[in-house]
Design an enzyme around this catalytic site. Structure first.
Site, short mmCIF file in Angstrom:
data_model
loop_
_atom_site.label_atom_id
_atom_site.label_comp_id
_atom_site.label_asym_id
_atom_site.label_seq_id
_atom_site.Cartn_x
_atom_site.Cartn_y
_atom_site.Cartn_z
N ARG A 264 -4.16 35.25 31.67
CA ARG A 264 -2.08 34.22 30.84
C ARG A 264 -2.75 34.90 29.38
O ARG A 264 -3.18 35.61 28.75
CB ARG A 264 -2.74 32.78 30.36
CG ARG A 264 -3.47 32.23 31.43
CD ARG A 264 -2.45 31.57 32.89
NE ARG A 264 -2.30 31.02 33.85
CZ ARG A 264 -3.41 31.21 35.58
NH1 ARG A 264 -3.36 32.47 35.19
NH2 ARG A 264 -3.31 30.77 36.03
N GLU A 293 7.04 32.11 31.49
CA GLU A 293 6.82 31.66 33.04
C GLU A 293 7.95 31.32 33.99
O GLU A 293 8.19 30.61 33.94
CB GLU A 293 6.14 32.13 33.60
CG GLU A 293 4.61 33.59 33.30
CD GLU A 293 4.02 33.94 33.81
OE1 GLU A 293 3.75 33.17 35.19
OE2 GLU A 293 3.15 34.19 33.38
N HIS A 312 3.42 37.16 38.22
CA HIS A 312 2.02 36.69 38.28
C HIS A 312 1.36 36.85 40.02
O HIS A 312 1.72 35.23 40.30
CB HIS A 312 3.03 35.02 37.84
CG HIS A 312 0.81 34.17 37.38
ND1 HIS A 312 1.33 33.53 36.21
CD2 HIS A 312 0.03 34.74 37.86
CE1 HIS A 312 0.42 32.84 36.39
NE2 HIS A 312 -0.66 33.52 37.39
#
Length: 352
Positions: A264, A293, A312
């Site tokens: 993360r 994001e 991601h």
């Protein structure tokens, strides 16, 4: 005896979905049905009368939990159920289950692929060819070719030699350092060892003897950052790991070393990493996760040739839902049979 009512908004695969339907009265909605996230009010409406809720992405807030008095079990098909209010579950006495390691294979393979794509300039060379560089003149008939014994690409064209421009290096014999040694690390270690890499890891929660048994050198954080050719972040987000990697740690990296983050963004100090990349104090980075994001369209990372960024997707494998579906079906069977769960996230509920 009546089957317990179960609401599913997570993607579940066969034959496990059918197994759950055999054990429960199932209603499917939300993300699983429409590929959109339900609001709090929609969730509250759907969950009335439900004893079991299987969720993937929807936000299960305290308000949702409090408004659904029949809930007895919440299951999140993620390795870290951050979208479910853990404290609210515990306060209600509701077990919160999760699916640890469901995407370990996917992420481990992704790390290897992305690492090689960056250092061997695979992604960069593809981008350059698609952009029109290093190409010959257009031909009317691409099948009209002249065979040569030594078929090479622009070797005599100064400044246009991809063999030189995209020359990388091998991972054999290089050192790969991990921050965090969980399910992903264990899968990754086996792959990297087969490729001839040396491994070291920092994880204060894993005994050194366990690391050594897996052929990995136990190390301090400082040793991982200062000695590794690749530093990979693989720990979960907790209060302890937020901001864990800062300017001090990154400053220890060799100028030839690469930074990898598939965990993360919040674990890493953004400015510290960006400064190191912009100032070329490290060789480059593989980044699949970010501090915001989607990534802002004007982010400097988008202009860096020594960085491989992806949106991601390290865990985006079609095999992942199969893994978590198997775990969920197993836990449903345990619940129906009155057995204790194997994958309990809010373990404090046992004490309470």
């Amino acid at each position: 005896m009546a089957k317990p009512r179960c609401v599913i908004t997570a993607e579940l695969m066969e034959p496990y979905l059918s197994q759950i339907k055999d054990m429960c009265d199932v209603t499917v909605g939300g993300w699983a049905l429409e590929k959109r996230l339900m609001s709090e009010d929609e969730l509250i409406g759907l969950l009335q009368g439900a004893e079991i809720f299987i969720v993937e992405f929807e936000q299960v807030t305290a308000r949702v939990i409090d408004a659904c008095p029949d809930l007895k079990l919440i299951m999140c098909v993620r390795g870290n159920p951050v979208n479910v209010d853990r404290n609210a579950c515990t306060a209600r006495g509701i077990p919160l289950l999760y699916t640890p390691g469901r995407n370990a294979n996917s992420v481990a393979e992704f790390i290897v692929g992305a690492m090689i794509a960056l250092i061997r300039k695979i992604a960069l060379s593809y981008h350059e060819l698609r952009s029109g560089r290093y190409l010959g003149e257009p031909k009317d008939n691409i099948y009209d070719v002249t065979y040569r014994d030594d078929m090479v690409w622009s070797m005599n064209d100064p400044g246009a030699n991809p063999y030189i421009a995209f020359k990388g290096f091998e991972v054999f014999g290089k050192t790969f350092g991990m921050v965090g040694y969980g399910a992903i690390g264990r899968k990754l270690a086996k792959i990297l060892q087969a490729m001839g890499m040396r491994l070291m890891a920092y994880d204060p929660y894993v005994p050194p003897e366990e690391l050594q048994a897996d052929g990995i050198e136990p190390a301090t954080m400082e040793e991982v950052f200062s000695r590794s050719d690749f530093v990979s972040i693989q720990c979960k987000v907790t209060e302890e790991t937020k901001g864990l990697i800062g300017a001090r740690e990154i400053s220890l990296m060799k100028p030839t070393a690469y930074f990898i983050n598939t965990a993360r963004g919040v674990i890493v100090d953004q400015k510290a990493l960006m400064d190191a990349l912009l100032e070329k104090r490290i060789a480059g980075a593989v980044l699949d996760v970010f501090w915001e994001e989607p990534l802002p369209a004007n982010h400097p990372l988008l202009q860096m040739d020594n960085v491989l960024i992806t949106p991601h997707i390290a865990g985006a494998s079609s095999d992942v839902p199969v893994q978590h579906s198997l775990m969920i079906a197993d836990e449903i069977a345990r619940f129906v049979n009155g057995e204790s769960p194997k994958r309990l996230f809010n373990k404090e509920i046992i004490k309470s």
